[in-house]
Enzyme design. Structure first.
Site, PDB file in Angstrom:
ATOM      1  N   LYS A  93       0.811  -1.216   0.000  1.00 24.13           N
ATOM      2  CA  LYS A  93       0.000   0.000   0.000  1.00 24.13           C
ATOM      3  C   LYS A  93       0.848   1.272   0.000  1.00 24.13           C
ATOM      4  O   LYS A  93       0.403   2.310  -0.483  1.00 24.13           O
ATOM      5  CB  LYS A  93      -0.941   0.004   1.209  1.00 24.13           C
ATOM      6  CG  LYS A  93      -1.963  -1.141   1.224  1.00 24.13           C
ATOM      7  CD  LYS A  93      -3.077  -0.939   0.217  1.00 24.13           C
ATOM      8  CE  LYS A  93      -4.123  -2.063   0.276  1.00 24.13           C
ATOM      9  NZ  LYS A  93      -5.147  -1.924  -0.782  1.00 24.13           N
ATOM     10  N   GLU A 115      -9.946   5.719   2.950  1.00 24.89           N
ATOM     11  CA  GLU A 115     -10.754   4.647   3.503  1.00 24.89           C
ATOM     12  C   GLU A 115      -9.809   3.497   3.827  1.00 24.89           C
ATOM     13  O   GLU A 115      -8.725   3.397   3.242  1.00 24.89           O
ATOM     14  CB  GLU A 115     -11.790   4.176   2.469  1.00 24.89           C
ATOM     15  CG  GLU A 115     -11.271   3.188   1.417  1.00 24.89           C
ATOM     16  CD  GLU A 115     -10.204   3.755   0.479  1.00 24.89           C
ATOM     17  OE1 GLU A 115     -10.142   4.983   0.332  1.00 24.89           O
ATOM     18  OE2 GLU A 115      -9.419   2.964  -0.094  1.00 24.89           O
ATOM     19  N   SER A 375       1.350  -9.738  -0.713  1.00 25.69           N
ATOM     20  CA  SER A 375       1.059  -8.302  -0.663  1.00 25.69           C
ATOM     21  C   SER A 375       1.328  -7.681   0.700  1.00 25.69           C
ATOM     22  O   SER A 375       1.541  -6.479   0.801  1.00 25.69           O
ATOM     23  CB  SER A 375      -0.385  -8.047  -1.077  1.00 25.69           C
ATOM     24  OG  SER A 375      -1.274  -8.801  -0.277  1.00 25.69           O
TER      25      SER A 375
HETATM   26  C1  LIG Z   1      -1.926  -6.960   2.606  1.00 24.89           C
HETATM   27  C2  LIG Z   1      -3.064  -6.592   1.720  1.00 24.89           C
HETATM   28  N1  LIG Z   1      -3.190  -7.199   0.529  1.00 24.89           N
HETATM   29  C3  LIG Z   1      -4.201  -6.901  -0.297  1.00 24.89           C
HETATM   30  C4  LIG Z   1      -5.185  -6.001   0.033  1.00 24.89           C
HETATM   31  C5  LIG Z   1      -6.310  -5.772  -0.913  1.00 24.89           C
HETATM   32  O1  LIG Z   1      -6.144  -4.624  -1.689  1.00 24.89           O
HETATM   33  P1  LIG Z   1      -5.804  -4.698  -3.221  1.00 24.89           P
HETATM   34  O2  LIG Z   1      -6.712  -5.701  -3.846  1.00 24.89           O
HETATM   35  O3  LIG Z   1      -6.063  -3.321  -3.698  1.00 24.89           O
HETATM   36  O4  LIG Z   1      -4.391  -5.071  -3.389  1.00 24.89           O
HETATM   37  C6  LIG Z   1      -5.100  -5.329   1.258  1.00 24.89           C
HETATM   38  C7  LIG Z   1      -6.117  -4.331   1.633  1.00 24.89           C
HETATM   39  O5  LIG Z   1      -6.302  -3.924   2.716  1.00 24.89           O
HETATM   40  C8  LIG Z   1      -4.012  -5.637   2.113  1.00 24.89           C
HETATM   41  O6  LIG Z   1      -3.888  -5.044   3.301  1.00 24.89           O
END
Ligand SMILES: Cc1ncc(COP(=O)(O)O)c(C=O)c1O
Lengths: 390, 261
Positions: A93, A115, A375
């Protein structure tokens, strides 16, 4: 549509039939201003220079690609992880918010609203605000405030104001509504720092571009490791879809199969139909009349009834496929990766891995190479996992 | 559309007769007796009424209209239930519905426009469908004889405001402030500015809405505009149990405020 896959969107911010800018008139000028500011900045080497410097010196980039030896042995497929969990604040993020904070500064806006679902985007926004000396207000559904209490404290520690949202399903979708309501009233001095590849044009395009550093790095790192080859599969979890979009952007013109993994209870591609919400036309969970349905997931970050419009388009043209993971298998994989590799994944990221674990030797032929974007790290989910595994 | 439709004709006639226009808003389905309330409101000095079709995610609405939307949805209100009720309502003034685009899109632009036309609904206000995105809908609406009311905000530059005015039918909705619907202690300065800017741009009546909460504020807004839309102040009273009589009394109060101005 003409042009390369995952290039610039068409007129009006369209990805095929999806995207657009469905916002109240009050916000149209702000979206236009942001589009102009981003277009200009993204063509400016000085902006790229500053963006990349901050992500390197402050954010810890590039993040590594890690070979999962024990897990690979167990699954019979070669698993590589793109380690966004190692980025500052613990997820991908930060890439997006550093870019948007730089843009806010360029536009002369001293306040960010955001948000958040899991709290990771809120923490990242609060972090960027602290770094740039900006004000920051984060809207978060009451349900999420409860299940992600530590992240609430983190945001407050970073100087942000966290506003619990009690309307609707009291999760991410309602936090977006409330952030937009704030933005309408404060747009002159406030930038809405949206956390995923959703919302009105230019957000889906802009956030994908700000996140493409994940995919661009991973592609080079994979080529070094794989003797010039690309992975057979590239897999990422999808809430709004920013880590997936950033990852896919690096591989869109390769032969890699792209797979987005949604939460089974929030599967907009699997169970949604086209509709308009939060400024975009995309696939949405909704009833026969168009009322938006509530998503349900173990992971706050995937608890969203829609998906970014470019993903809806990639699904429509067949360039990417979208699959689902259930809460139960996610929890299993949360443990599995911890035990086999010493890496505790975020619940969201565990979705991506859960599909790989399920399909290894089935949809994914034995011996194939799979890049999974991890992620984020799982620290925020440890308390919830402890309750559930008890 | 050839010539003004029922909504615009009525509002032009009122304006040309020297009357300030009053358009009260009620959320369809918000109470068991919402239709009686609407009838009472229509008969208490309204020139037209605006009826909300409740949506799960009313992004441009504040707490009051959110609460009325939720109440309506919890009562099982569907878009077609509201539209069907309006078909038999015989209100004596033109009706415009207000809703969010997803409900329209889900039904299909053409089908939704036909539903409205068949029910005798004159106009439609879709606040999350700005000029650039509204082309398909406006074609279908025009084809069905439904007037699409477009909004101009305090943040809208003049050249864009002119383009919006040129495509707006029924009336031009001048957004009184930067923010969501809801009552305010005072009329925002932007309400007067928007009215003053729009007046010279169009022959279509200009009504100011969002943040017009009292008779005095309505009169003040009408110094620079042809009329007002009053939503949250009325809806709050209905939520608090005012009933048809109480709602009508408030609308009558607004009316005399405008007539006395
Ligand atoms: C670690 C992590 N991965 C994925 C996401 C999902 O978001 P996005 O689909 O935009 O990557 C979030 C959202 O809070 C997150 O904290």
């Amino acid at each position: 549509m003409s042009g390369p896959v995952m290039g610039e969107p068409g007129p009006g911010g369209r990805f095929g039939e999806f995207g657009g800018r469905f916002v109240p008139e009050s916000l149209v000028p702000a979206c236009q201003e942001l589009e102009a500011a981003f277009s200009e900045a993204w063509a400016d080497p000085a902006f790229h220079g500053e963006f990349e410097e901050i992500l390197t010196d402050y954010g810890g980039r590039p993040t590594p690609v890690t070979e999962c030896r024990r897990l690979s042995e167990r699954l019979g497929v070669r698993v590589l992880l793109k380690r966004e969990d190692l980025a500052h604040t613990g997820s991908h993020k930060l890439n997006n918010v550093i870019g948007q904070a730089l843009l806010a500064r360029r536009m002369g806006k001293p306040r960010l609203v955001a948000e958040t679902g899991a709290g990771q985007h809120g923490v990242a926004s609060a972090t960027a605000a602290a770094l740039f000396g900006m004000e920051c207000t984060v809207y978060m559904g009451e349900v999420d405030v409860e299940r992600q209490a530590l992240n609430v404290f983190r945001m407050e520690l970073l100087g942000a104001e966290v506003v619990p949202v009690s309307s609707g399903s009291r999760t991410l979708k309602d936090a977006v509504n409330e952030a937009m309501r704030d933005w309408v009233a404060t747009v002159e001095r406030t930038h809405y720092c949206l956390g995923s590849v959703m919302g009105p044009h230019p957000y889906p395009w802009m956030v994908r571009e700000l996140q493409r550093i994940v995919g661009d790095e991973a592609r080079e790192q994979c080529r070094v490791r794989l003797g010039g080859a690309d992975p057979d599969w590239v897999v990422a979890c999808v809430g709004g879809g920013s880590n997936a979009a950033g990852t896919f952007a690096g591989f869109a013109d390769t032969d890699a199969a792209l797979v987005g993994v949604e939460a089974a209870g929030g599967s907009a591609v699997g169970k949604g139909v086209p509709g308009v919400l939060h400024g975009m036309k995309s696939l949405l969970l909704q009833d026969e009349w168009g009322q938006i349905l509530e998503a349900h997931s173990i992971s706050a970050g995937l608890d969203y009834p829609g998906i970014g419009p470019e993903h809806a388009h990639l699904a429509a043209i067949g360039r990417a496929r979208y699959v689902q993971a259930e809460d139960g298998e996610v929890l299993e994989v949360f443990k599995l990766l911890s035990e086999t590799e010493g890496i505790i994944p975020a619940f969201e990221s565990a979705h991506a891995l859960a599909w790989v674990v399920r399909e290894a030797g089935k949809a994914i032929p034995t011996g194939d190479t799979v890049l999974v974007t991890l992620s984020g790290r799982g620290d925020k989910d440890v308390a919830q996992a402890r309750e559930m595994l008890r | 559309m050839s010539g003004p439709g029922a909504l615009e004709s009525r509002l032009r006639d009122g304006r040309d007769a020297g009357r300030k226009l009053l358009v009260p808003y009620v959320t369809g389905g918000m109470t068991d007796d919402w239709l009686d309330t609407l009838r009472a409101v229509a008969g208490a000095g309204a020139d037209a009424v605006e009826v909300g079709i409740p949506f799960s995610d009313p992004m441009i609405d504040g707490p009051t209209i959110q609460a009325s939307s939720l109440a309506a949805l919890e009562r099982g209100t569907t878009p077609l239930a509201v539209i069907d009720a309006l078909a038999g309502a015989d209100l004596g003034v033109p009706v415009a519905v207000m809703t969010y685009y997803n409900l329209v899109y889900r039904a299909g632009d053409r089908r939704f426009a036909r539903w409205l036309a068949d029910a005798g609904v004159a106009g439609a206000i879709i606040p999350d469908l700005p000029l650039e995105e509204s082309g398909d809908w406006r074609l279908e609406a025009a084809d069905a004889g439904v007037e699409t009311v477009l909004l101009v905000a305090p943040s809208t530059p003049d050249d864009r405001a002119r383009a919006i005015c040129a495509e707006s039918h029924g009336f031009v909705y001048g957004v009184g402030l930067m923010g969501v619907t809801g009552e305010r202690a005072e009329l925002a300065a932007t309400a007067g500015e928007v009215g003053r800017r729009l007046g010279p741009m169009t022959e279509t009546p200009v009504c100011i809405g969002i943040g017009v909460s009292t008779a005095a504020q309505a009169a003040e807004a009408c110094r620079e505009a042809d009329g007002v839309v009053v939503g949250s102040a009325l809806v709050r009273r209905i939520l608090d149990g005012a009933g048809p009589e109480g709602a009508a009394a408030f609308v009558a109060e607004l009316r005399s405020g405008l007539d006395g101005a």
